[in-house]
Structures are given as structure tokens and as C-alpha cells.
Enzyme design. Structure first.
Site, PDB file in Angstrom:
ATOM      1  N   ASP A 151       0.736   4.188   6.480  1.00  0.00           N
ATOM      2  CA  ASP A 151      -0.369   5.144   6.584  1.00  0.00           C
ATOM      3  C   ASP A 151      -0.070   6.070   7.761  1.00  0.00           C
ATOM      4  O   ASP A 151      -0.197   5.662   8.919  1.00  0.00           O
ATOM      5  CB  ASP A 151      -1.702   4.425   6.807  1.00  0.00           C
ATOM      6  CG  ASP A 151      -2.177   3.680   5.559  1.00  0.00           C
ATOM      7  OD1 ASP A 151      -1.331   3.365   4.699  1.00  0.00           O
ATOM      8  OD2 ASP A 151      -3.387   3.422   5.450  1.00  0.00           O
ATOM      9  N   LYS A 214      -5.201  10.094   2.012  1.00  0.00           N
ATOM     10  CA  LYS A 214      -6.241   9.215   2.554  1.00  0.00           C
ATOM     11  C   LYS A 214      -7.184  10.054   3.402  1.00  0.00           C
ATOM     12  O   LYS A 214      -6.732  10.946   4.136  1.00  0.00           O
ATOM     13  CB  LYS A 214      -5.555   8.124   3.386  1.00  0.00           C
ATOM     14  CG  LYS A 214      -6.462   7.217   4.180  1.00  0.00           C
ATOM     15  CD  LYS A 214      -5.653   6.069   4.800  1.00  0.00           C
ATOM     16  CE  LYS A 214      -6.455   5.337   5.859  1.00  0.00           C
ATOM     17  NZ  LYS A 214      -5.696   4.285   6.539  1.00  0.00           N
ATOM     18  N   LYS A 250      -7.142   7.379  -1.133  1.00  0.00           N
ATOM     19  CA  LYS A 250      -7.741   6.258  -0.400  1.00  0.00           C
ATOM     20  C   LYS A 250      -8.910   6.781   0.423  1.00  0.00           C
ATOM     21  O   LYS A 250      -8.740   7.671   1.256  1.00  0.00           O
ATOM     22  CB  LYS A 250      -6.699   5.602   0.506  1.00  0.00           C
ATOM     23  CG  LYS A 250      -7.267   4.489   1.386  1.00  0.00           C
ATOM     24  CD  LYS A 250      -6.159   3.714   2.073  1.00  0.00           C
ATOM     25  CE  LYS A 250      -6.721   2.813   3.177  1.00  0.00           C
ATOM     26  NZ  LYS A 250      -5.668   2.115   3.914  1.00  0.00           N
TER      27      LYS A 250
END
Lengths: 314, 299
Positions: A151, A214, A250
């Protein structure tokens, strides 16, 4: 909401080309986005559909701990919970992944084996303020530790200053450093201010090779909000139409209740279709959400309301 | 002047009465029932009084959440502070005395002097329990003699979240007699008001909302106890039940059975109590857990 009519040609990494493309994206109707989200939020999901949605949500959770006070013991405890969320009920599925800081990736990997994914935040999380060398070293550390999902955070300062090419190249470099690991690009939408910027950042990340986009780090408020997620899902849909590639989304931060989670699932289904209702293409980044999902699941299984004494304290 | 407004001089238009919408009291706020239902409340003589919210099991669940959230704060407050807050409830009630009297006259069909007696007794009851908050530990706790070099103390601690049913007949004094001891012993409470006579309870919520009682400490639902209580009796996050207002003994037995699933404390007193009598300690004693501590001597 409107679809992009067509994408004539995708830009290359040339700064001018990127800028022309991103600024050529149509603006987002913010009032319309809120209205759409509110309308979808009123859907009533009950009984079997709710049970299905709760199990799917559990399978989509990236169980997260990103605190300065994280210890190997705490990470191991969380990993045990990720594999077997409710020890009293073996029918509860495992979550999708655990999400930790890079230095704890090895601890997490040792604890979960190959039963769930290990995601590590990298690239000077959460601010993203470091040189590219430092960020790449951060990524390699996490990969060496056993992370199979990275991430990364984008450099919001550069993005807001209009240096799109710099952000683009950074993502490309990180993607390269990831190798086979999945790359999730955190846009930190709370700092991007406008939905137009969210759309631009989503496209920028997808063009640069992100596997997932995300919403947030969870360290900035507002974190994931339904309108922001809607805009990102639309970007993902339009990107699929333009390129045929499927990019995951996400939603992270601020999603605490089963009700919220189910609203997000409705949003996914109505925006990009049920093809995205799988853990490979939609995730929740959360820590407390899992407990609420378990309580709801216990409530449906036993027929009476459960309480926080019946799930673990994280 | 009268020509300009179009109304003839000396004939004022009749004022349109502002009717109150009666709602629930959950977490210090006044929400409508999640179910959107209401029911008609009639006076003792059958006259229509108001529509009140008809609480559902989800309102019960929301109220338990609010009560659970309020529990750590309320039980961590000093006993002295809890006493001050409960005394303040009595103060604010005193200011609304006339409204309570009118509510009780409507609800119970008694004379206004009888209603006033009930209001006075209810206010005095708050004061009485307010005085008890910092004396419970001395009376219910003890220093125990043990055969070893230890101090040994037993101390009462609150059970936690109590779900209670207020008496069906005594609409204010009965309600206060049920909830005051529960909160005085540092529990938080979800109470279902008298089904046929809920208006004095609703007025009491307006008092509680403006008298320093932390939101969620007392939560008042209106509606059918028979509909909501089974969900609270089996709710795993409720610690105790007070079945005072359950007149149907079959229902009470089934609630007791549900409560056994999560080993709740249950209090099921005889339904026809004399609410004017001195309450004694039985209600204060009902919802506390005794913790005993051993402490080495001479250290």
C-alpha cells in the site's frame, strides 16, 4: 451518472500529455454524486442477502493495525483473528489480508503463512514525504519481509502542485520495485479536497500501473466517504471500458459498522457491477469493522443481539 | 390598522395550539421510533391525549448501545458527583411540578391533590436516592475479618446496563422508584414506560435531558413491553433485568428464561407495591456486584 463518452487516446508519461489528459477529464457533479450515494444508501438489505453481504464483507476486510505502538505480539494476535475471525464459529471465512507497517511484515507473514495476504504500507507512509530512494528502499524492505501487497501513498504535495509526471514516475518506480506483489495506491482523498482531483488522481494511478486504488491512509479525516468511493469506482469502470484492465478499489478508514459496509457493497454493485464483488477487486481497510460484522453475524446465527463482550478487543 | 391586516378590530383569530410530538429518549436525544410507528394515548376517561412513539426492538437495541456507551463515564463519576446530578433532577422536576400534576391527572384520572402528592413523593424519592449514592459502599460493603495478615474488603460495583419495565399503573412515582435506585448504584438503564400512561414519563425525559444526567445514562422507550422486552432479555450486552412492570406472569417467566442464557441478574418483585411506602434498600441492593479485595497488611 454519466459515463465518459470515450477516451480517444491514453496519455504517455510526457508531462504535457498527462496534464492535458487529466485536465481534460470531465468535472464531477458533486451534488449529483452525493445525491446518488444517498439514494443508494436507502436500499434495504435483509435476511439471506444480509447474511451473504456480511460474509462477503468479512472476506473483503484488510484487517489493519497501523500504530506507532504496534508490537510483534499485537500483530500476531491480529493475524490469528484474520485467519479465524470468530474462534467459536468455524463457518466464518478468513479476511482478505492483514495490513501492517513494513517492518512487521515478516512477523505477519510468519503468523498467517499463506492463508491470507500480507499487505504492508510503504513509501514513507502516511505522509509520503521522503526521497524516491528512501521510498523504494521502504518497499523492498516490506517485500523482503514477505508482503505480497504494497500500500503506497502518493505525494499529495506534488499532485496538488500540478507535478503529475513526478507522481506518475514515482508510482511506476514503486510498481517496478514491487515485482509480483500487488500495488495499492493510496490517494488520501481527504487531502485532495475536490472530487475532480479524486478523479484525476485515480486515473493517474491507474495509468501508472496501480492494481488497486485506495481512498485513504486512515490518518486523515475525512477518510473513506461514499461520494469519494463512487468517483473512484466510476474511474475504475471507465478505465476498464478504455483499456479492458480491471482495477480494484479499497475503501479505508472510517467504515465501522456492518450497515456502512453493506452500503459500500451496494455502491460497488450499482456502479461497476457484481464482477467487482470479490475480494480481489474490492476491499475494506478497517480495524473495528470486523467486530461489528461478527456481532451482526452472531445476531443472525443465534437470533438474539450480541455484545462487545463476545468478540476480541483489538 | 384593522383594515390593513384584513381582520376586523376586536376579533382576534383563534390561536392554533402547538401540539407536541412525543418521541423516545435515547442517548440524551429525542429520536422518533426507528419503526416510524405511533400509538394513541388516551386519558383515564377515554379522551384522546396524544400520539406517542411505539418503540421497536431496534429502538431497544439502540438504547442498549447508548446505555453501554454511557456506562463507563457514569460509573467512573464520583459517588458524590452522582448524588449532585440526581439531586439536580429533583430540582428541575420541582420547576415543572404543575406540568407533572396535569399529566398525572390526565393519565390516572385522579384528583389534582392526589396527583400533587404523587409528584411530591417522586421528587422526594430522587432526593432520597441522591443521598444514597455515596453511602451505598459503606452500607453494602464491609471490612471482613480474615485469618491472615490481610485487609479484606468487599465493595459493591454496578452490574452495568439494566433493562427495566416501569409499573403500568403508577405513571410517575412508580417509574422514578424503579430508575432512581438503578442509576444511584451507578448502573445505566433502558426503561420501558407504562404503556397506557406514558406521558408523565415523557415529561420526565425532558427533565432528565436538561439536568446534567449524561446522555445515555437513562433511556426511556414508550410502547409495548411485551414486544421489546424479549429482545432485551436475550440481548447479550444487557447485564440485568428489572421486571417490576410486567403484570403477565407467563411473560415474566419467559423473560427470566431468556435472561438465563447470558446469566443476567433478574429482579421480579411483587407487582402491587405501595409506591408511597419507604423504599428501603432492596432496589439499591438489586443491581450491584460485590467485589472482594485482599490487601497485604503492613506494606
Amino acid at each position: 451518472m454519466t459515463r465518459l463518452a470515450s477516451i480517444d487516446s491514453l496519455p504517455d508519461a510526457n508531462p504535457g500529455s498527462l496534464r492535458r489528459f487529466l485536465h481534460g477529464l470531465p468535472g464531477v457533479d458533486e451534488v449529483g454524486a452525493r445525491g446518488r450515494v444517498d439514494a443508494l444508501g436507502t436500499r434495504s438489505i435483509k435476511n439471506e442477502a444480509k447474511a451473504w453481504a456480511i460474509d462477503l464483507s468479512i472476506r473483503m476486510v484488510d484487517l489493519t493495525t497501523l500504530e506507532g505502538m504496534d508490537t510483534p505480539g499485537k500483530v500476531r494476535a491480529m493475524c490469528a483473528k484474520a485467519v479465524r475471525p470468530d474462534p467459536t464459529d468455524p463457518s466464518v471465512p478468513s479476511v482478505a489480508a492483514v495490513c501492517v507497517y513494513g517492518d512487521l511484515a515478516a512477523t505477519a507473514r510468519a503468523a498467517v503463512g499463506d492463508r491470507v495476504h500480507v499487505a504492508a504500507v510503504a513509501t514513507a507512509f502516511p505522509s509520503g514525504r521522503a526521497s524516491l530512494e528512501v521510498k523504494l528502499a521502504d518497499v523492498r524492505d516490506a517485500i523482503d519481509g514477505g508482503a505480497d501487497e504494497i500500500d503506497m501513498v502518493i505525494d499529495r504535495g506534488a499532485f496538488l502542485a500540478g507535478e503529475y509526471a513526478r507522481v506518475f514516475e514515482e508510482i511506476v518506480a514503486v510498481k517496478e520495485a514491487c515485482g509480483t506483489a500487488h500495488l495499492k495506491v493510496i490517494l488520501e482523498t481527504g487531502e485532495l479536497r475536490t472530487l475532480d482531483n479524486v478523479r484525476r488522481a485515480s486515473w493517474l494511478a491507474m495509468l501508472a500501473g496501480a492494481d488497486f486504488i485506495k481512498t485513504s491512509t486512515g490518518k486523515v479525516t475525512p477518510a473513506a466517504t461514499p461520494p469519494v468511493t463512487l468517483v473512484m469506482l466510476e474511474a475504475v469502470r471507465d478505465f476498464r471500458d478504455a483499456t479492458g484492465r480491471l482495477i480494484g478499489v479499497k475503501a479505508a478508514g472510517g467504515i465501522r459498522t456492518s450497515k456502512d459496509a453493506i452500503k459500500y457493497l451496494v455502491l460497488v454493485n450499482e456502479t461497476v457491477g457484481d464482477q467487482w464483488l470479490v475480494p480481489d477487486l474490492f476491499r475494506f481497510g478497517a480495524s473495528t469493522l470486523l467486530n461489528d460484522l461478527l456481532l451482526q453475524r452472531q445476531r443472525m446465527a443465534t437470533g438474539h443481539y450480541s455484545g462487545p463482550d463476545y468478540v476480541t478487543i483489538d | 390598522m384593522s383594515d390593513e391586516t384584513g381582520a376586523p378590530a376586536g376579533a382576534p383569530t383563534a390561536r392554533v395550539e402547538v401540539r407536541k410530538t412525543y418521541k423516545l429518549f435515547i442517548g440524551g436525544a429525542f429520536p422518533r421510533s426507528e419503526s416510524g410507528r405511533t400509538y394513541e394515548v388516551v386519558a383515564a376517561d377515554g379522551r384522546f391525549l396524544a400520539n406517542a412513539a411505539k418503540g421497536s426492538r431496534k429502538d431497544g437495541r439502540d438504547a442498549v448501545l447508548a446505555a453501554r456507551k454511557a456506562q463507563p463515564t457514569w460509573s467512573a463519576a464520583t459517588a458524590y458527583n452522582r448524588g449532585q446530578v440526581l439531586y439536580r433532577v429533583a430540582e428541575v422536576m420541582e420547576g415543572r411540578r404543575e406540568q407533572f400534576v396535569a399529566d398525572i391527572v390526565d393519565a390516572e384520572g385522579v384528583s389534582s391533590s392526589d396527583a400533587a402528592l404523587q409528584v411530591d413523593a417522586a421528587i422526594d424519592r430522587w432526593v432520597w436516592y441522591a443521598g444514597w449514592t455515596d453511602k451505598i459502599a459503606q452500607v453494602l460493603g464491609s471490612a471482613n475479618p480474615v485469618a491472615g495478615p490481610y485487609f479484606n474488603f468487599s465493595l459493591p460495583e454496578p452490574s452495568g446496563v439494566v433493562a427495566a419495565v416501569a409499573p403500568q399503573e403508577s405513571s410517575l412515582l412508580g417509574l422514578v422508584s424503579v430508575i432512581a435506585p438503578i442509576v444511584a448504584s451507578a448502573n445505566t438503564v433502558v426503561v420501558i414506560a407504562s404503556s397506557a400512561r406514558p406521558l408523565p414519563a415523557i415529561t420526565l425525559t425532558e427533565v432528565l435531558g436538561t439536568s446534567d444526567v449524561p446522555g445515555g445514562t437513562v433511556n426511556v422507550l414508550t410502547g409495548e413491553a411485551g414486544e421489546i422486552m424479549p429482545w432485551l432479555a436475550s440481548h447479550a450486552d444487557v447485564n440485568a433485568l428489572d421486571l417490576t412492570g410486567i403484570n403477565d406472569s407467563a411473560l415474566a417467566v419467559s423473560l427470566e428464561r431468556d435472561a438465563a442464557g447470558t446469566v443476567k441478574r433478574v429482579r421480579r418483585p411483587s407487582p402491587d407495591a405501595d409506591w408511597f411506602a419507604s423504599p428501603g434498600l432492596s432496589r439499591l441492593r438489586a443491581f450491584v456486584e460485590t467485589k472482594t479485595v485482599w490487601h497485604p497488611l503492613g506494606v
